[in-house]
Design a protein around this motif. Structure first.
Motif, PDB file in Angstrom:
ATOM      1  N   ILE A 138       0.808  -1.237  -0.039  1.00  0.00           N
ATOM      2  CA  ILE A 138      -0.103  -0.122   0.107  1.00  0.00           C
ATOM      3  C   ILE A 138       0.752   1.505  -0.092  1.00  0.00           C
ATOM      4  CG2 ILE A 138      -1.665   1.347   1.252  1.00  0.00           C
ATOM      5  CD1 ILE A 138      -2.858  -1.366   2.362  1.00  0.00           C
ATOM      6  N   GLY A 139       2.049   1.032   0.691  1.00  0.00           N
ATOM      7  CA  GLY A 139       2.997   2.376   0.652  1.00  0.00           C
ATOM      8  C   GLY A 139       3.569   2.571  -0.576  1.00  0.00           C
ATOM      9  N   GLY A 140       3.941   1.480  -1.130  1.00  0.00           N
ATOM     10  CA  GLY A 140       4.570   1.451  -2.580  1.00  0.00           C
ATOM     11  C   GLY A 140       3.466   2.299  -3.569  1.00  0.00           C
ATOM     12  N   PHE A 141       2.438   1.883  -3.550  1.00  0.00           N
ATOM     13  CA  PHE A 141       1.270   2.403  -4.571  1.00  0.00           C
ATOM     14  C   PHE A 141       1.193   3.860  -3.973  1.00  0.00           C
ATOM     15  CE2 PHE A 141      -2.916   3.345  -5.704  1.00  0.00           C
ATOM     16  CZ  PHE A 141      -2.659   2.955  -6.838  1.00  0.00           C
ATOM     17  N   LEU A 142       1.048   4.213  -2.875  1.00  0.00           N
ATOM     18  CA  LEU A 142       0.552   5.548  -2.583  1.00  0.00           C
ATOM     19  C   LEU A 142       2.118   6.443  -2.750  1.00  0.00           C
ATOM     20  CD1 LEU A 142      -1.210   4.945   0.583  1.00  0.00           C
ATOM     21  CD2 LEU A 142      -2.221   5.761  -1.236  1.00  0.00           C
ATOM     22  N   TYR A 143       3.111   5.969  -2.533  1.00  0.00           N
ATOM     23  CA  TYR A 143       4.414   6.724  -3.176  1.00  0.00           C
ATOM     24  C   TYR A 143       4.085   6.988  -4.502  1.00  0.00           C
ATOM     25  CZ  TYR A 143       9.095   8.140  -3.881  1.00  0.00           C
ATOM     26  OH  TYR A 143      10.299   8.722  -4.078  1.00  0.00           O
ATOM     27  N   TRP A 144       3.893   5.874  -5.412  1.00  0.00           N
ATOM     28  CA  TRP A 144       3.765   6.108  -6.832  1.00  0.00           C
ATOM     29  C   TRP A 144       2.872   7.109  -7.376  1.00  0.00           C
ATOM     30  CZ3 TRP A 144      -0.598   5.099  -9.654  1.00  0.00           C
ATOM     31  CH2 TRP A 144      -0.424   5.176 -10.983  1.00  0.00           C
ATOM     32  N   LYS A 145       1.631   7.121  -6.532  1.00  0.00           N
ATOM     33  CA  LYS A 145       0.664   7.833  -6.861  1.00  0.00           C
ATOM     34  C   LYS A 145       0.743   9.245  -6.590  1.00  0.00           C
ATOM     35  CE  LYS A 145      -3.856   8.307  -7.589  1.00  0.00           C
ATOM     36  NZ  LYS A 145      -4.642   8.385  -8.883  1.00  0.00           N
ATOM     37  N   PHE A 146       1.339   9.633  -5.375  1.00  0.00           N
ATOM     38  CA  PHE A 146       1.525  10.979  -4.840  1.00  0.00           C
ATOM     39  C   PHE A 146       3.156  11.656  -5.029  1.00  0.00           C
ATOM     40  CE2 PHE A 146      -1.879   9.559  -2.215  1.00  0.00           C
ATOM     41  CZ  PHE A 146      -2.753  10.066  -2.883  1.00  0.00           C
ATOM     42  N   CYS A 151      12.259   7.002 -14.682  1.00  0.00           N
ATOM     43  CA  CYS A 151      12.591   6.362 -13.319  1.00  0.00           C
ATOM     44  C   CYS A 151      12.203   5.084 -13.436  1.00  0.00           C
ATOM     45  CB  CYS A 151      11.723   7.114 -12.240  1.00  0.00           C
ATOM     46  SG  CYS A 151      11.964   9.046 -12.137  1.00  0.00           S
ATOM     47  N   ALA A 152      13.397   4.070 -13.129  1.00  0.00           N
ATOM     48  CA  ALA A 152      13.037   2.769 -13.440  1.00  0.00           C
ATOM     49  C   ALA A 152      11.941   2.239 -12.406  1.00  0.00           C
ATOM     50  CB  ALA A 152      14.243   1.930 -13.162  1.00  0.00           C
ATOM     51  N   ILE A 153      11.930   2.684 -11.267  1.00  0.00           N
ATOM     52  CA  ILE A 153      11.066   1.773 -10.258  1.00  0.00           C
ATOM     53  C   ILE A 153       9.783   2.533 -10.014  1.00  0.00           C
ATOM     54  CG2 ILE A 153      10.910   1.281  -7.706  1.00  0.00           C
ATOM     55  CD1 ILE A 153      13.873   0.764  -7.590  1.00  0.00           C
ATOM     56  N   LYS A 154      10.043   4.052 -10.042  1.00  0.00           N
ATOM     57  CA  LYS A 154       8.793   5.022  -9.648  1.00  0.00           C
ATOM     58  C   LYS A 154       7.873   5.270 -10.988  1.00  0.00           C
ATOM     59  CE  LYS A 154      11.748   7.855  -8.123  1.00  0.00           C
ATOM     60  NZ  LYS A 154      12.452   8.914  -7.637  1.00  0.00           N
ATOM     61  N   TRP A 183       2.977   1.890 -11.670  1.00  0.00           N
ATOM     62  CA  TRP A 183       2.491   1.451 -10.392  1.00  0.00           C
ATOM     63  C   TRP A 183       3.089   0.151  -9.784  1.00  0.00           C
ATOM     64  CZ3 TRP A 183      -0.557  -2.569  -9.405  1.00  0.00           C
ATOM     65  CH2 TRP A 183      -1.226  -3.276 -10.508  1.00  0.00           C
ATOM     66  N   TYR A 184       3.182  -0.698 -10.635  1.00  0.00           N
ATOM     67  CA  TYR A 184       3.390  -2.315  -9.978  1.00  0.00           C
ATOM     68  C   TYR A 184       4.630  -2.377  -9.604  1.00  0.00           C
ATOM     69  CZ  TYR A 184       4.544  -2.816 -15.007  1.00  0.00           C
ATOM     70  OH  TYR A 184       5.189  -2.671 -16.340  1.00  0.00           O
TER      71      TYR A 184
END
Length: 74
Positions: free
Chosen positions: A19-27, A35-38, A41-42
């Motif tokens: 959830i934190g990773g998804f929210l980081y991508w979202k906001f 950016c490779a990771i960001k 969303w997945y």
């Protein structure tokens, strides 16, 4: 079923990390797409889940060692 009970804390942290990773991508995410990771969303969600699981497993091991140490002292 026993394995799930043993890893319950790690699985909770896995979900929280995802959830934190998804929210980081979202906001925060990467708007340029370079950016490779960001950039998608997945990847952010998977990395968050992996880090969450590792942290949860680490904390679970510490708690288990503390409980074992207390049992030995008694």
């Amino acid at each position: 079923m026993e394995k799930i009970k043993q890893k319950r804390l790690a699985l909770i942290f896995l979900v929280l990390g995802a959830i934190g990773g998804f929210l980081y991508w979202k906001f925060v995410g990467c708007t340029s797409g370079t950016c490779a990771i960001k950039s998608v969303w997945y990847w952010s969600t998977l990395w968050g889940a992996a880090v969450g699981y590792l942290i949860g497993d680490f904390i679970s091991d510490i708690i288990k060692k503390i409980r074992t140490k207390k049992e030995v002292q008694q």
